[in-house]
Design an enzyme around this catalytic site. Structure first.
Site, PDB file in Angstrom:
ATOM      1  N   HIS A  66      -3.226  -3.160  -6.142  1.00 33.02           N
ATOM      2  CA  HIS A  66      -3.532  -2.652  -4.812  1.00 33.02           C
ATOM      3  C   HIS A  66      -5.026  -2.744  -4.534  1.00 33.02           C
ATOM      4  O   HIS A  66      -5.816  -1.947  -5.041  1.00 33.02           O
ATOM      5  CB  HIS A  66      -3.034  -1.199  -4.695  1.00 33.02           C
ATOM      6  CG  HIS A  66      -3.187  -0.634  -3.326  1.00 33.02           C
ATOM      7  ND1 HIS A  66      -3.404   0.694  -3.079  1.00 33.02           N
ATOM      8  CD2 HIS A  66      -3.162  -1.229  -2.112  1.00 33.02           C
ATOM      9  CE1 HIS A  66      -3.501   0.890  -1.777  1.00 33.02           C
ATOM     10  NE2 HIS A  66      -3.372  -0.264  -1.173  1.00 33.02           N
ATOM     11  N   ASN A 117      -4.643   6.326  -1.239  1.00 27.68           N
ATOM     12  CA  ASN A 117      -4.058   6.621   0.073  1.00 27.68           C
ATOM     13  C   ASN A 117      -3.458   8.021   0.113  1.00 27.68           C
ATOM     14  O   ASN A 117      -3.490   8.697   1.126  1.00 27.68           O
ATOM     15  CB  ASN A 117      -2.981   5.591   0.429  1.00 27.68           C
ATOM     16  CG  ASN A 117      -3.619   4.285   0.877  1.00 27.68           C
ATOM     17  OD1 ASN A 117      -4.799   4.263   1.207  1.00 27.68           O
ATOM     18  ND2 ASN A 117      -2.853   3.220   0.865  1.00 27.68           N
ATOM     19  N   GLU A 146      -6.177  -0.576  -7.655  1.00 27.26           N
ATOM     20  CA  GLU A 146      -5.213   0.261  -8.371  1.00 27.26           C
ATOM     21  C   GLU A 146      -4.185  -0.659  -9.032  1.00 27.26           C
ATOM     22  O   GLU A 146      -3.637  -1.548  -8.369  1.00 27.26           O
ATOM     23  CB  GLU A 146      -4.504   1.207  -7.385  1.00 27.26           C
ATOM     24  CG  GLU A 146      -5.401   2.311  -6.848  1.00 27.26           C
ATOM     25  CD  GLU A 146      -4.721   3.187  -5.795  1.00 27.26           C
ATOM     26  OE1 GLU A 146      -5.046   4.370  -5.707  1.00 27.26           O
ATOM     27  OE2 GLU A 146      -3.862   2.674  -5.045  1.00 27.26           O
ATOM     28  N   SER A 163       0.822  -1.209   0.000  1.00 25.17           N
ATOM     29  CA  SER A 163       0.000   0.000   0.000  1.00 25.17           C
ATOM     30  C   SER A 163       0.855   1.257   0.000  1.00 25.17           C
ATOM     31  O   SER A 163       0.329   2.352  -0.169  1.00 25.17           O
ATOM     32  CB  SER A 163      -0.939   0.001   1.207  1.00 25.17           C
ATOM     33  OG  SER A 163      -0.227  -0.254   2.377  1.00 25.17           O
TER      34      SER A 163
HETATM   35  P1  NAI Z   1      -1.364  -8.900   7.764  1.00 24.76           P
HETATM   36  O1  NAI Z   1      -0.398  -8.588   8.814  1.00 24.76           O
HETATM   37  O2  NAI Z   1      -2.793  -9.075   8.115  1.00 24.76           O
HETATM   38  O3  NAI Z   1      -0.916 -10.236   7.000  1.00 24.76           O
HETATM   39  C1  NAI Z   1       0.367 -10.478   6.536  1.00 24.76           C
HETATM   40  C2  NAI Z   1       0.546 -11.981   6.471  1.00 24.76           C
HETATM   41  O4  NAI Z   1       1.755 -12.269   5.781  1.00 24.76           O
HETATM   42  C3  NAI Z   1       0.651 -12.650   7.839  1.00 24.76           C
HETATM   43  O5  NAI Z   1      -0.306 -13.682   7.931  1.00 24.76           O
HETATM   44  C4  NAI Z   1       2.058 -13.197   7.871  1.00 24.76           C
HETATM   45  O6  NAI Z   1       2.179 -14.419   8.592  1.00 24.76           O
HETATM   46  C5  NAI Z   1       2.338 -13.389   6.392  1.00 24.76           C
HETATM   47  N1  NAI Z   1       3.762 -13.422   6.050  1.00 24.76           N
HETATM   48  C6  NAI Z   1       4.731 -12.559   6.443  1.00 24.76           C
HETATM   49  N2  NAI Z   1       5.892 -12.908   5.858  1.00 24.76           N
HETATM   50  C7  NAI Z   1       5.643 -13.994   5.109  1.00 24.76           C
HETATM   51  C8  NAI Z   1       6.448 -14.823   4.267  1.00 24.76           C
HETATM   52  N3  NAI Z   1       7.726 -14.571   4.069  1.00 24.76           N
HETATM   53  N4  NAI Z   1       5.869 -15.860   3.624  1.00 24.76           N
HETATM   54  C9  NAI Z   1       4.563 -16.123   3.789  1.00 24.76           C
HETATM   55  N5  NAI Z   1       3.749 -15.375   4.562  1.00 24.76           N
HETATM   56  C10 NAI Z   1       4.304 -14.329   5.222  1.00 24.76           C
HETATM   57  O7  NAI Z   1      -1.174  -7.784   6.655  1.00 24.76           O
HETATM   58  P2  NAI Z   1      -2.224  -7.138   5.680  1.00 24.76           P
HETATM   59  O8  NAI Z   1      -2.920  -6.052   6.356  1.00 24.76           O
HETATM   60  O9  NAI Z   1      -3.005  -8.218   5.040  1.00 24.76           O
HETATM   61  O10 NAI Z   1      -1.283  -6.466   4.587  1.00 24.76           O
HETATM   62  C11 NAI Z   1      -0.618  -7.213   3.621  1.00 24.76           C
HETATM   63  C12 NAI Z   1      -0.147  -6.294   2.529  1.00 24.76           C
HETATM   64  O11 NAI Z   1      -1.282  -5.620   1.967  1.00 24.76           O
HETATM   65  C13 NAI Z   1       0.781  -5.192   2.984  1.00 24.76           C
HETATM   66  O12 NAI Z   1       1.705  -4.950   1.981  1.00 24.76           O
HETATM   67  C14 NAI Z   1      -0.141  -3.986   3.172  1.00 24.76           C
HETATM   68  O13 NAI Z   1       0.518  -2.772   3.019  1.00 24.76           O
HETATM   69  C15 NAI Z   1      -1.102  -4.206   2.040  1.00 24.76           C
HETATM   70  N6  NAI Z   1      -2.413  -3.598   2.218  1.00 24.76           N
HETATM   71  C16 NAI Z   1      -3.055  -3.602   3.432  1.00 24.76           C
HETATM   72  C17 NAI Z   1      -4.312  -3.045   3.567  1.00 24.76           C
HETATM   73  C18 NAI Z   1      -5.037  -3.078   4.863  1.00 24.76           C
HETATM   74  O14 NAI Z   1      -6.059  -2.381   5.007  1.00 24.76           O
HETATM   75  N7  NAI Z   1      -4.609  -3.872   5.830  1.00 24.76           N
HETATM   76  C19 NAI Z   1      -4.979  -2.398   2.420  1.00 24.76           C
HETATM   77  C20 NAI Z   1      -4.257  -2.512   1.180  1.00 24.76           C
HETATM   78  C21 NAI Z   1      -3.014  -3.066   1.099  1.00 24.76           C
END
Ligand code: NAI
Length: 681
Positions: free
Chosen positions: A440, A490, A452, A419
């Site tokens: 995105h 964002n 996006e 993001s």
């Molecule tokens: P989250 O913290 O809920 O989930 C991340 C997951 O990735 C965790 O389950 C973790 O165990 C896993 N993980 C970490 N390293 C790993 C690896 N090497 N191999 C496999 N799994 C791994 O994070 P979230 O919120 O889902 O965000 C994920 C991405 O999406 C980020 O880049 C964030 O910036 C982006 N994003 C988040 C939004 C939000 O509202 N939370 C909105 C849009 C994009």
């Protein structure tokens, strides 16, 4: 059949039983819509039939996709005055009046979509039969464009279906299934695809009693009861739509309350009201948004996707929900994370989503089987698209790409859901950096329509096209953006949320800040938004944007993250989300609190400034794409038509003056971007 008469859009056949079969097949159009030329021909056909009366008239569609989709909305945009609109609407009403007045039985055959003016035409017939289907195809969706039915629909729907069913249809704008339409009289009989001709003939010949609203509904239409019902309807509507923003539903209720679906006064009053709405800014903006949606989807040439298998890495909030959405939309999906425990919550949410969206058990089974846990990442080798959605951490993401790139198919596309991290930084070690894109998604994935698509200067065109096709295939709207801090959505939301923090620090109650934004037309106030996306996520975005644009990071966010007050997800943010176990703020507004006069401008104008900056920097193609992208991505008041349209409508000079005033009072964060100069020219 004998006696054929052919027009441009209609074909009239008279059969040996003296029944007229009128086929509507709009010339050079994939769907039937009621344009001015279509209605003109129809009027002359009805006139001819009046002179040479057949024993019955059956109107049916020559298009497989439905009967009539509604009026030709493109023509609405060419109308210059209320008087012109009124004249045109009255002309349309008179055509349907003439159809209704034909001295022979008339019947419409509903073969799929029968919306707006299409249903109004069908309602002007004595009978309606519908080919059975499970899809919601019958409706009066005008309210979604800031309008109400204008060809007598507000009168006839009440007469046939009764006030409650008719109002539900018109006020929600949601189409219903043919079975539901049969239950409320809008359809007399259901038939099969093979039998409709025989059934239509039989019905015309037997001339059964016409459908009218049940007695109780007729009683509800009595003048002394209408006031009570109108009050209830207004109460229901006002919980969803502000009268100043969306006048159409209120106009509909008002028409009925005043005229009670009277055929004497109802039609003219309907036309007046419709003409006023049509020339008002809400409807003009909603119609523009309607057309911009199509523009958004045609940024790339139409072509099918060759993606079948998708591998998602990171089963958190985003990755988990992206995976289940893709499985729901027909893709085979493997979902990878570091442990079964990390994946389990995502699979649980997927189960909920599938159960909500799919009724058929065998389909449900098939959908479930398309989503599988993949701890070892075996899916990488077979995937056509890999979506990375792990932590927002540059090094962790780069490390992961290194591991998977060698196992990927040469034709596969690698995409990130980051993001805030620049794609240029993420792709430095990739062997084929030009084949790396951003996809995105927004949270919650199942509800937010925008994705996006992020590209760098040298991103491969075919890869972008693949990403674009994929986004369309999963039923989302793709917005092309150049890689840049915060991309579009964002970036535009950040100063809005930051200003909310300023107002909060000045002592304004969170709930009042949110109220100001909601009154402007935002779906959710900025404080509730920060709590919903997560204080940690908001902090991260403000760090990235703060660094890029030299802006301070709100101290309050830093403190809150340190205290683990992360918003909704931890139960405590700006609001307390643990109230009664319901995810609802329990803060109450202090009615005596003073709301600064400039609070609305302080929240909204920074978004407009950022929008102009995005245009100036070429992050988005043009102001149309920006407006629709911001509406879909942030919920920016659609009736204002998006940030740039809002600025234009309010007047650019007025906007410049407002910036100058805010800058003088609150400092340089309100300095108008230099890009405004171009717009004002
Ligand atoms: P989250 O913290 O809920 O989930 C991340 C997951 O990735 C965790 O389950 C973790 O165990 C896993 N993980 C970490 N390293 C790993 C690896 N090497 N191999 C496999 N799994 C791994 O994070 P979230 O919120 O889902 O965000 C994920 C991405 O999406 C980020 O880049 C964030 O910036 C982006 N994003 C988040 C939004 C939000 O509202 N939370 C909105 C849009 C994009």
């Amino acid at each position: 059949m004998t006696n054929k008469a052919k027009f441009q859009h209609w074909a009239l056949n008279l059969d040996k039983d003296n029944l007229a079969w009128l086929c509507f097949d709009k010339h050079e159009s994939s769907a039937n819509v009621l344009s001015a030329s279509v209605l003109e021909e129809f009027a002359s056909i009805v006139e001819q039939l009046q002179l040479n009366l057949p024993d019955g008239l059956i109107i049916y569609s020559g298009k497989k996709n439905g009967f009539i989709m509604g009026a030709d909305i493109k023509e609405f945009t060419k109308i210059n005055s209320e008087e012109e609109a009124y004249t045109l609407i009255r002309q349309g009403q008179k055509v349907l009046d003439a159809l209704e007045a034909l001295a022979c039985p008339t019947l419409s055959v509903i073969n799929g979509y029968t919306l707006g003016g299409g249903l109004e035409l069908a309602m002007a017939c004595n009978y309606r039969i519908a080919i059975n289907s499970d899809k919601p195809v019958i409706g009066l969706p005008e309210v979604q464009l800031g309008l109400h039915p204008g060809f007598g629909g507000t009168v006839r729907a009440v007469k046939i279906a009764g006030v409650r069913a008719a109002m539900k249809l018109m006020l929600t704008g949601k189409p219903i299934r043919v079975k539901a339409a049969k239950n409320n009289g809008l359809v007399d009989q259901l038939c099969s695809d093979e039998e409709w001709q025989n059934q239509a003939r039989a019905m015309i010949k037997s001339k059964p009693k016409q459908a009218t609203a049940p007695l109780i509904e007729k009683l509800l239409n009595l003048p002394f009861l209408r006031g009570f019902i109108a009050k209830t309807l207004i109460k229901q509507v006002s919980s969803k739509a502000n009268k100043n923003h969306y006048p159409a539903p209120y106009a509909m209720i008002g028409l009925w309350q005043k005229h009670g679906a009277s055929t004497t006064n109802g039609y003219k009053a309907e036309a007046r009201s419709m003409a006023k709405l049509m020339c008002g800014s809400t409807s003009r903006n909603l119609i523009r948004v309607f057309f911009l949606q199509n523009k958004l989807k045609s940024q790339f040439p139409a072509s099918d996707t060759n993606i079948k298998n998708i591998h998602v890495i990171g089963a958190g909030i985003m990755g988990g929900d992206i995976a289940s959405w893709c499985a729901l939309k027909g893709f085979n999906v493997t979902l990878q994370d570091r442990s079964t425990e990390d994946i389990a919550p995502a699979l649980k949410r997927a189960e909920k989503l599938f159960a909500k969206k799919i009724r058929d058990n065998s389909l449900l089974e098939k959908t479930r089987s398309r989503l599988s846990e993949d701890l070892l990442g075996d899916g990488v080798a077979n995937a056509d698209l890999i979506i990375e959605a792990i932590y927002e951490n540059l090094e962790a993401k780069k490390e992961l790409y290194k591991k998977i790139e060698t196992n990927m198919k040469s034709t596969a596309v690698l995409a990130t859901n980051t993001s805030s991290i620049l794609l240029e930084d993420l792709r430095v070690d990739l062997k084929q950096p030009e084949k790396f894109i951003g996809l995105h998604f927004f949270n919650p994935v199942s509800q937010l329509p925008l994705v996006e698509i992020i590209s760098c200067n040298d991103t491969d065109g075919d890869t972008l096209q693949t990403g674009f096709n994929f986004v369309k295939k999963i039923g989302k709207s793709p917005l092309l953006c150049k890689s840049s801090e915060g991309f579009i959505v964002n970036r535009i939301l950040a100063p809005y949320m930051a200003e909310a923090m300023h107002l909060s620090e000045e002592g304004m109650a969170s709930i009042d800040i949110d109220k100001v934004a909601v009154n402007f037309g935002m779906p959710m106030g900025p404080v509730e938004l920060v709590d919903t996306v997560g204080i940690d996520v908001a902090l991260n975005v403000s760090k990235v944007l703060g660094k890029a644009f030299n802006r301070p990071i709100p101290k309050k966010l830093i403190d809150m993250v340190e205290n683990n007050e992360l918003g909704k997800k931890t139960g405590k943010g700006f609001y307390d989300w643990t109230f009664d176990g319901v995810s609802k703020p329990n803060a109450t507004a202090d009615e005596t609190a003073l709301i600064p006069d400039d609070a609305e401008d302080r929240l909204i104008l920074p978004m407009l400034n950022e929008a102009v900056a995005c245009l100036e920097e070429g992050i988005v193609l043009d102001s149309d794409m920006l407006d629709i992208g911001v509406i879909f991505g942030t919920g920016f008041a659609p009736f204002h038509g998006g940030p740039i349209q809002y600025a234009k409508e309010r007047g650019l000079e007025n906007i410049m003056m407002a910036f100058a005033k805010l800058e003088a009072k609150h400092g340089s964060r309100f300095k108008a971007h230099s890009g405004w100069l171009k717009l004002t020219k």
